[in-house]
Motif scaffolding. Structure first.
Motif, short mmCIF file in Angstrom:
data_model
loop_
_atom_site.label_atom_id
_atom_site.label_comp_id
_atom_site.label_asym_id
_atom_site.label_seq_id
_atom_site.Cartn_x
_atom_site.Cartn_y
_atom_site.Cartn_z
N UNK A 22 0.88 -1.17 0.00
CA UNK A 22 0.00 0.00 0.00
C UNK A 22 0.91 1.21 0.00
N UNK A 23 0.80 2.01 -1.03
CA UNK A 23 1.66 3.19 -1.17
C UNK A 23 1.08 4.36 -0.38
N UNK A 24 -0.24 4.53 -0.46
CA UNK A 24 -0.91 5.62 0.26
C UNK A 24 -2.34 5.21 0.54
N UNK A 25 -2.81 5.51 1.74
CA UNK A 25 -4.18 5.18 2.13
C UNK A 25 -4.80 6.38 2.83
N UNK A 26 -5.97 6.80 2.34
CA UNK A 26 -6.72 7.89 2.94
C UNK A 26 -8.15 7.44 3.16
N UNK A 30 -7.05 5.00 -2.17
CA UNK A 30 -5.97 4.06 -1.91
C UNK A 30 -5.09 3.99 -3.14
N UNK A 31 -3.78 3.99 -2.96
CA UNK A 31 -2.82 3.73 -4.03
C UNK A 31 -2.05 2.49 -3.61
N UNK A 32 -2.03 1.48 -4.48
CA UNK A 32 -1.39 0.22 -4.13
C UNK A 32 -0.71 -0.40 -5.34
#
Length: 76
Positions: A22-26, A30-32
């Motif tokens: 998971x690169x970024x989670x808000x 989500x960026x994965x």
């Protein structure tokens, strides 16, 4: 186009992807990065997911710029 999402994988009609990171989670995005397998091949792909329209629409943005919007289907 069918899509199933679980905690650590996503599954399309003829391919499936396992979560690598998971690169970024808000709150609603989500960026994965995933490793996919299907039709005798394997590849990695970064995908951004975000929700729109009061969380009724899921938008996927792939690392090549392709964008796909989806709505939840009910099981028949």
């Amino acid at each position: 186009m069918r899509l199933r999402i679980s905690f650590s994988a996503i599954e399309y009609w003829e391919s499936s992807g396992n979560l690598l990171e998971i690169i970024e989670s808000k709150h609603s995005s989500l960026i994965a990065r995933f490793v996919f397998r299907g039709e005798g091949e394997s590849w990695e792909r970064k995908i951004t997911y975000f929700l729109l329209n009061e969380q009724r629409e899921l938008v996927q943005v792939f690392d090549d710029g392709m964008r796909v919007s989806r709505v939840r289907c009910t099981d028949a």
